[in-house]
Design a protein around this motif. Structure first.
Motif, PDB file in Angstrom:
ATOM      1  N   ALA A   1       3.481   8.133   4.069  1.00 19.92           N
ATOM      2  CA  ALA A   1       2.577   6.687   4.556  1.00 19.92           C
ATOM      3  C   ALA A   1       2.011   6.697   5.214  1.00 19.92           C
ATOM      4  O   ALA A   1       0.769   5.818   4.599  1.00 19.92           O
ATOM      5  N   SER A   2       0.938   7.547   6.188  1.00 23.80           N
ATOM      6  CA  SER A   2      -0.108   7.598   6.799  1.00 23.80           C
ATOM      7  C   SER A   2      -0.889   8.526   6.324  1.00 23.80           C
ATOM      8  O   SER A   2      -1.128   8.647   4.562  1.00 23.80           O
ATOM      9  N   ASP A   3      -2.308   7.918   6.850  1.00 26.42           N
ATOM     10  CA  ASP A   3      -4.135   8.386   5.543  1.00 26.42           C
ATOM     11  C   ASP A   3      -3.892   9.751   6.180  1.00 26.42           C
ATOM     12  O   ASP A   3      -4.679  10.786   6.675  1.00 26.42           O
ATOM     13  N   ASP A   4      -2.794  10.228   7.705  1.00 28.51           N
ATOM     14  CA  ASP A   4      -2.390  11.722   8.043  1.00 28.51           C
ATOM     15  C   ASP A   4      -2.683  12.832   6.931  1.00 28.51           C
ATOM     16  O   ASP A   4      -2.784  13.611   6.877  1.00 28.51           O
ATOM     17  N   SER A   5      -1.619  12.301   5.699  1.00 24.52           N
ATOM     18  CA  SER A   5      -1.431  13.161   4.808  1.00 24.52           C
ATOM     19  C   SER A   5      -2.081  13.092   3.994  1.00 24.52           C
ATOM     20  O   SER A   5      -1.608  12.565   1.951  1.00 24.52           O
ATOM     21  N   ALA A   6      -3.829  12.384   3.607  1.00 24.25           N
ATOM     22  CA  ALA A   6      -4.172  12.276   2.412  1.00 24.25           C
ATOM     23  C   ALA A   6      -4.916  13.395   1.370  1.00 24.25           C
ATOM     24  O   ALA A   6      -5.403  12.889   0.679  1.00 24.25           O
ATOM     25  N   PHE A   7      -4.548  14.792   1.748  1.00 20.07           N
ATOM     26  CA  PHE A   7      -4.313  15.264   0.610  1.00 20.07           C
ATOM     27  C   PHE A   7      -3.206  15.908   0.460  1.00 20.07           C
ATOM     28  O   PHE A   7      -3.177  17.101  -0.021  1.00 20.07           O
TER      29      PHE A   7
ATOM     30  N   ASP B   1       0.922  -0.938  -0.161  1.00 18.86           N
ATOM     31  CA  ASP B   1       0.171   0.198   0.048  1.00 18.86           C
ATOM     32  C   ASP B   1       0.842   1.030   0.128  1.00 18.86           C
ATOM     33  O   ASP B   1       0.255   2.290  -0.242  1.00 18.86           O
ATOM     34  N   VAL B   2       2.106   1.116   0.266  1.00 18.05           N
ATOM     35  CA  VAL B   2       3.316   2.280   0.722  1.00 18.05           C
ATOM     36  C   VAL B   2       4.208   1.510  -0.206  1.00 18.05           C
ATOM     37  O   VAL B   2       4.905   0.629  -0.145  1.00 18.05           O
ATOM     38  N   VAL B   3       4.945   2.178  -1.109  1.00 18.80           N
ATOM     39  CA  VAL B   3       6.279   3.010  -1.746  1.00 18.80           C
ATOM     40  C   VAL B   3       7.033   3.427  -1.745  1.00 18.80           C
ATOM     41  O   VAL B   3       6.515   4.040  -1.981  1.00 18.80           O
TER      42      VAL B   3
ATOM     43  N   GLY C   1      -6.462   0.006  -4.854  1.00 14.83           N
ATOM     44  CA  GLY C   1      -7.660   1.323  -5.204  1.00 14.83           C
ATOM     45  C   GLY C   1      -7.116   2.491  -4.179  1.00 14.83           C
ATOM     46  O   GLY C   1      -7.501   2.970  -3.897  1.00 14.83           O
ATOM     47  N   GLY C   2      -5.340   2.613  -4.822  1.00 11.82           N
ATOM     48  CA  GLY C   2      -4.395   3.727  -4.117  1.00 11.82           C
ATOM     49  C   GLY C   2      -3.522   3.201  -2.923  1.00 11.82           C
ATOM     50  O   GLY C   2      -3.398   2.053  -2.669  1.00 11.82           O
ATOM     51  N   GLY C   3      -3.343   4.126  -2.807  1.00 11.22           N
ATOM     52  CA  GLY C   3      -1.656   3.680  -1.992  1.00 11.22           C
ATOM     53  C   GLY C   3      -0.434   5.209  -2.162  1.00 11.22           C
ATOM     54  O   GLY C   3      -0.736   6.453  -2.443  1.00 11.22           O
ATOM     55  N   SER C   4       0.367   5.058  -1.417  1.00  4.61           N
ATOM     56  CA  SER C   4       1.457   6.185  -1.649  1.00  4.61           C
ATOM     57  C   SER C   4       2.405   5.926  -1.546  1.00  4.61           C
ATOM     58  O   SER C   4       2.728   4.871  -0.660  1.00  4.61           O
ATOM     59  N   ILE C   5       3.074   6.634  -2.204  1.00  5.72           N
ATOM     60  CA  ILE C   5       4.507   6.764  -3.330  1.00  5.72           C
ATOM     61  C   ILE C   5       5.581   7.856  -2.868  1.00  5.72           C
ATOM     62  O   ILE C   5       5.402   8.599  -2.165  1.00  5.72           O
ATOM     63  N   ILE C   6       6.661   7.166  -1.891  1.00  5.76           N
ATOM     64  CA  ILE C   6       7.236   8.125  -1.845  1.00  5.76           C
ATOM     65  C   ILE C   6       9.000   8.326  -1.956  1.00  5.76           C
ATOM     66  O   ILE C   6       9.148   7.498  -2.187  1.00  5.76           O
TER      67      ILE C   6
END
Length: 251
Positions: A230-236, A82-84, A133-138
């Motif tokens: 990586a967390s949902d705190d940064s959803a925007f 979910d996170v890369v 359905g989505g995810g976070s790439i850093i």
């Protein structure tokens, strides 16, 4: 509740340094973590140090067949991320140089690993995340891609500037798929990547002297912003650069 409970995170270049610190923090925050590194033995040692929440994958990010196979294997085993965190990279001290003195083979090696390797990681992360359905790439950037900090490191600076541009483009292209892409820009951070500087008192003093906070960074300094992204705190948050450099890029 831990901030990453229920998430699976893949971190490239995570057998040591910033990558290992981030992967360890992610695990402490409830995530399952994949230690992905070109050095398979080191990756397995790092995963064993974290415990049951970690597994290791040996992968050379500059080779698409290896990157593709790694993501496919993880998906088949129920570890699709979910996170890369695309963190792997090299800095070729003693070979990188100002443009007029830079050997083409050094340029190609740096671009192949740092920029193309990051692109391939992002490419297959996006393919995986669209199905989920989505995810976070850093992405891990550098001040050398922002200002003139890397005047003697043409290839490295160009590769990092390319990473910054890649993040913005991919963020715009896949925001509608629920995929966020952000870049963390650590300043001078003392890891095994920069022993050429950290082992030279004069060179170290010169670079630390340009940091307003007056000290070198450590891998632990980078963990918090990576955790936030990586967390949902940064959803925007997407398409942004987050500097963690002690104020270096404010000068």
């Amino acid at each position: 509740m831990a901030r990453l409970t229920g998430k699976t995170a893949l971190v490239t270049g995570s057998a040591t340094g910033i990558g290992l610190a981030v992967a360890t923090r992610f695990a402490a925050e409830g995530a399952r973590v994949v230690i992905a590194d070109r050095d398979g033995d080191a990756a397995h040692r790092a995963a064993a140090g974290i415990g049951e929440a970690a597994r290791a994958v040996a992968v050379d990010i500059s080779q698409e067949d290896q990157v593709s196979a790694a993501f496919a294997s993880l998906a088949e085993g129920g570890w699709a991320p979910d996170v890369v965190v695309a963190n792997a990279g090299v800095q070729l001290f003693g070979q990188d140089a100002p443009a007029a003195d830079l050997d083409l083979d050094v340029w190609r090696k740096m671009i192949d690993i740092n920029l193309t390797g990051t692109f391939l990681t992002v490419k297959h992360a996006v393919r995986t995340m669209r199905e989920r359905g989505g995810g976070s790439i850093i992405l891990t950037g550098s001040p050398t891609g922002v200002n003139g900090e890397g005047k003697d490191f043409t290839a490295y600076s160009a590769s990092k500037a390319g990473i910054h541009g890649l993040a913005r483009t991919v963020a715009a292209a896949y925001a509608g798929d629920g995929i966020r892409v952000n870049t963390v820009v650590p300043g001078y951070t003392e890891t095994s990547l920069v022993t050429t500087i950290s082992d030279d008192p004069e060179a170290r003093a010169a670079i630390v002297g340009r940091i307003p906070m007056g000290r070198a960074g450590t891998p632990a300094d980078v963990e918090g912003i990576m955790l936030f992204l990586a967390s949902d705190d940064s959803a925007f948050a997407t398409g942004a650069l987050f500097a963690v450099d002690g104020g270096m890029t404010t000068l």
